[in-house]
Design an enzyme around this catalytic site. Structure first.
Site, PDB file in Angstrom:
ATOM      1  N   LYS A 166     -23.479 153.403  73.667  1.00  9.19           N
ATOM      2  CA  LYS A 166     -22.374 153.164  72.734  1.00  9.19           C
ATOM      3  C   LYS A 166     -21.171 153.985  73.161  1.00  9.19           C
ATOM      4  O   LYS A 166     -21.313 155.125  73.612  1.00  9.19           O
ATOM      5  CB  LYS A 166     -22.775 153.550  71.301  1.00  9.19           C
ATOM      6  CG  LYS A 166     -21.705 153.208  70.253  1.00  9.19           C
ATOM      7  CD  LYS A 166     -22.157 153.591  68.865  1.00  9.19           C
ATOM      8  CE  LYS A 166     -21.923 155.059  68.565  1.00  9.19           C
ATOM      9  NZ  LYS A 166     -22.314 155.426  67.186  1.00  9.19           N
ATOM     10  N   LYS A 168     -16.570 154.492  72.419  1.00  5.26           N
ATOM     11  CA  LYS A 168     -15.445 154.294  71.523  1.00  5.26           C
ATOM     12  C   LYS A 168     -14.432 153.323  72.123  1.00  5.26           C
ATOM     13  O   LYS A 168     -14.126 153.377  73.312  1.00  5.26           O
ATOM     14  CB  LYS A 168     -14.740 155.626  71.250  1.00  5.26           C
ATOM     15  CG  LYS A 168     -15.660 156.793  70.931  1.00  5.26           C
ATOM     16  CD  LYS A 168     -16.403 156.607  69.642  1.00  5.26           C
ATOM     17  CE  LYS A 168     -17.190 157.878  69.299  1.00  5.26           C
ATOM     18  NZ  LYS A 168     -17.925 157.735  68.040  1.00  5.26           N
ATOM     19  N   ASP A 197     -17.653 151.093  69.110  1.00  2.84           N
ATOM     20  CA  ASP A 197     -17.323 151.803  67.870  1.00  2.84           C
ATOM     21  C   ASP A 197     -15.807 151.951  67.763  1.00  2.84           C
ATOM     22  O   ASP A 197     -15.169 152.523  68.656  1.00  2.84           O
ATOM     23  CB  ASP A 197     -17.993 153.174  67.907  1.00  2.84           C
ATOM     24  CG  ASP A 197     -17.793 153.988  66.643  1.00  2.84           C
ATOM     25  OD1 ASP A 197     -17.137 153.499  65.707  1.00  2.84           O
ATOM     26  OD2 ASP A 197     -18.303 155.119  66.597  1.00  2.84           O
ATOM     27  N   ASN A 199     -14.364 153.432  64.969  1.00  2.00           N
ATOM     28  CA  ASN A 199     -14.052 154.610  64.159  1.00  2.00           C
ATOM     29  C   ASN A 199     -13.041 154.328  63.042  1.00  2.00           C
ATOM     30  O   ASN A 199     -12.119 155.118  62.805  1.00  2.00           O
ATOM     31  CB  ASN A 199     -13.547 155.757  65.031  1.00  2.00           C
ATOM     32  CG  ASN A 199     -14.644 156.350  65.901  1.00  2.00           C
ATOM     33  OD1 ASN A 199     -14.664 156.126  67.110  1.00  2.00           O
ATOM     34  ND2 ASN A 199     -15.566 157.067  65.298  1.00  2.00           N
ATOM     35  N   GLU A 223     -19.060 148.726  65.507  1.00  2.00           N
ATOM     36  CA  GLU A 223     -19.238 149.763  64.499  1.00  2.00           C
ATOM     37  C   GLU A 223     -17.902 150.146  63.861  1.00  2.00           C
ATOM     38  O   GLU A 223     -16.898 150.334  64.560  1.00  2.00           O
ATOM     39  CB  GLU A 223     -19.873 150.983  65.167  1.00  2.00           C
ATOM     40  CG  GLU A 223     -20.252 152.108  64.229  1.00  2.00           C
ATOM     41  CD  GLU A 223     -20.984 153.201  64.978  1.00  2.00           C
ATOM     42  OE1 GLU A 223     -20.766 154.390  64.633  1.00  2.00           O
ATOM     43  OE2 GLU A 223     -21.755 152.894  65.919  1.00  2.00           O
ATOM     44  N   GLU A 249     -22.206 155.768  58.712  1.00  2.00           N
ATOM     45  CA  GLU A 249     -22.167 157.193  59.013  1.00  2.00           C
ATOM     46  C   GLU A 249     -21.250 157.952  58.068  1.00  2.00           C
ATOM     47  O   GLU A 249     -21.367 159.178  57.940  1.00  2.00           O
ATOM     48  CB  GLU A 249     -21.734 157.431  60.453  1.00  2.00           C
ATOM     49  CG  GLU A 249     -20.282 157.089  60.739  1.00  2.00           C
ATOM     50  CD  GLU A 249     -19.909 157.327  62.195  1.00  2.00           C
ATOM     51  OE1 GLU A 249     -19.151 158.281  62.445  1.00  2.00           O
ATOM     52  OE2 GLU A 249     -20.377 156.568  63.055  1.00  2.00           O
ATOM     53  N   ASP A 272     -25.946 158.978  57.797  1.00  2.00           N
ATOM     54  CA  ASP A 272     -25.868 160.320  58.356  1.00  2.00           C
ATOM     55  C   ASP A 272     -26.633 161.254  57.421  1.00  2.00           C
ATOM     56  O   ASP A 272     -26.318 161.349  56.234  1.00  2.00           O
ATOM     57  CB  ASP A 272     -24.386 160.705  58.455  1.00  2.00           C
ATOM     58  CG  ASP A 272     -24.137 162.118  58.936  1.00  2.00           C
ATOM     59  OD1 ASP A 272     -24.546 163.057  58.236  1.00  2.00           O
ATOM     60  OD2 ASP A 272     -23.524 162.270  59.999  1.00  2.00           O
ATOM     61  N   HIS A 299     -27.373 158.627  62.520  1.00  2.00           N
ATOM     62  CA  HIS A 299     -26.091 159.133  63.034  1.00  2.00           C
ATOM     63  C   HIS A 299     -26.216 160.623  63.305  1.00  2.00           C
ATOM     64  O   HIS A 299     -26.506 161.410  62.400  1.00  2.00           O
ATOM     65  CB  HIS A 299     -24.960 158.896  62.030  1.00  2.00           C
ATOM     66  CG  HIS A 299     -23.638 159.429  62.479  1.00  2.00           C
ATOM     67  ND1 HIS A 299     -23.023 160.514  61.908  1.00  2.00           N
ATOM     68  CD2 HIS A 299     -22.822 159.039  63.503  1.00  2.00           C
ATOM     69  CE1 HIS A 299     -21.876 160.754  62.518  1.00  2.00           C
ATOM     70  NE2 HIS A 299     -21.729 159.884  63.500  1.00  2.00           N
ATOM     71  N   GLU A 319     -29.412 157.517  67.309  1.00  2.00           N
ATOM     72  CA  GLU A 319     -28.218 157.799  68.105  1.00  2.00           C
ATOM     73  C   GLU A 319     -28.395 159.144  68.800  1.00  2.00           C
ATOM     74  O   GLU A 319     -28.499 160.184  68.135  1.00  2.00           O
ATOM     75  CB  GLU A 319     -26.959 157.849  67.233  1.00  2.00           C
ATOM     76  CG  GLU A 319     -25.724 158.200  68.056  1.00  2.00           C
ATOM     77  CD  GLU A 319     -24.454 158.334  67.242  1.00  2.00           C
ATOM     78  OE1 GLU A 319     -23.375 158.030  67.785  1.00  2.00           O
ATOM     79  OE2 GLU A 319     -24.535 158.725  66.060  1.00  2.00           O
TER      80      GLU A 319
END
Length: 363
Positions: A166, A168, A197, A199, A223, A249, A272, A299, A319
């Site tokens: 994974k 970003k 991801d 974010n 994500e 998360e 998380d 997470h 993860e």
């Protein structure tokens, strides 16, 4: 040991260690790992420990102070994590059991469970009724941009044997996101799943535009394309795409998770343990995910997460993003793409005292 445990003392330590290498995304660069370490000593001997991640050095002092203050209220109490969790959640209801409050409760809860499992001379996974079977893991990468991420992806697959990576996304230009995906695909081959991801960095129109584009590149999940509170938008986006939406998360506690799952805002989830309320909160969240038949990943907090995923009926991935390993005598091992739960009592955390002293923070 069958005797009930009584809490003698609660010690809180603050550590500000380098994040090596730094964690990069479209919003910032995280180059420090500010951790709050809780150690709960019982009258009977077992000592429980766990850590929380403050994310920013500016939050380290407040989180340490809050955890210390809440922890002081536990001295003299019986180690009964579920009962104490309910009491602390209810006791902070007017303040709001989210944010730093939830993080403080979580690290104390994890340390309580660690002490309980040590008293039983069992890994936490076994105490919870699970086993020590390996947990499938994915490599969570820290780099940014095609060249850096592709190199890291290839190295991670080779070192850990993971079957998914994974990274970003969220560059100013969509073309740069696509270039990163293609560079990683070339580095890892067709047999490794690619997870991306954002974010929470996109608005609805851009999330749809980029979602359709990265979907065409064969990614396994997208994500957090939208803000965690935009349940309506996430549910709408999920209906427009074939690729699953991943999230969770940044849910605060079981209430946040229940709200999101009821809105069908995510196809997959990855709560998380620190934001869910520790082991106790995560276990309750697992039941929610099971009821909704939503595959559950974790997470960060790899040590506690491995134990918890061992008892998750619909576990997906752990993860693997190690933020505390440099401070531990024996970091969690990933071999052939699987996290290996240590056959040691409790969570398996054994701190390297010299490292804690070296990176100690005044908090």
């Amino acid at each position: 040991m069958t005797t009930a445990l009584t809490i003698r003392s609660v010690q809180i330590r603050a550590v500000d260690a380098p994040m090596d290498p730094p964690l990069r995304n479209s919003l910032n660069v995280i180059d420090r790992a500010p951790l709050v370490i809780a150690e709960i000593q019982t009258e009977q001997g077992p000592r429980g420990t766990a850590y929380a991640f403050a994310y920013a050095p500016s939050a380290l002092g407040p989180l340490a102070a809050l955890t210390r203050n809440i922890g002081a209220s536990l001295i003299g109490r019986t180690v009964a994590p579920v009962a104490l969790w309910d009491e602390l959640q209810n006791g902070h209801r007017l303040l709001g059991a989210e944010g730093l409050v939830e993080m403080a409760i979580s690290v104390l809860d994890m340390a309580l469970w660690d002490a309980l499992a040590k008293a039983a001379r069992m890994p936490l996974a076994r105490l919870l009724g699970g086993d020590l079977a390996p947990i499938p893991a994915y490599g969570s990468l820290r780099g940014w941009g095609p060249a850096m991420v592709a190199e890291e992806a290839g190295r991670t697959v080779a070192a850990l044997g993971v079957r998914a990576v994974k990274f970003k996304l969220g560059a100013p230009r969509l073309a740069d996101d696509i270039a990163t995906i293609r560079a990683v695909r070339e580095a890892v081959g067709d047999s490794v799943e690619i997870l991306v991801d954002y974010n929470q960095g996109l608005d609805r129109p851009e999330a749809l535009r980029r979602g359709l584009a990265v979907q065409a590149e064969g990614v396994r999940w997208i994500e957090e394309p939208l803000h965690v509170t935009d349940d309506e938008g996430l549910a709408w986006l999920s209906g427009q795409l074939e690729v699953p939406i991943q999230g969770g998360e940044n849910w605060w506690g079981v209430t946040g998770m229940a709200r999101s799952l009821a809105a069908r805002a995510t196809d997959l989830c990855m709560p998380d343990v620190m934001k869910m309320g520790g082991v106790t909160g995560f276990l309750r969240g697992m039941a929610l995910a099971g009821a909704h038949r939503v595959p559950l990943s974790s997470h960060i907090f790899i040590e506690a997460s491995a134990h918890l995923l061992s008892v998750s009926p619909n576990r997906h991935y752990l993860e693997h993003l190690d933020i505390a390993g440099a401070l531990l005598k024996e970091p969690l091992v990933v071999k052939d793409g699987n996290a290996l739960i240590p056959d040691r009592p409790g969570l398996g955390l054994e701190w390297e005292e010299a490292a804690l002293v070296r990176h100690a923070a005044n908090a």
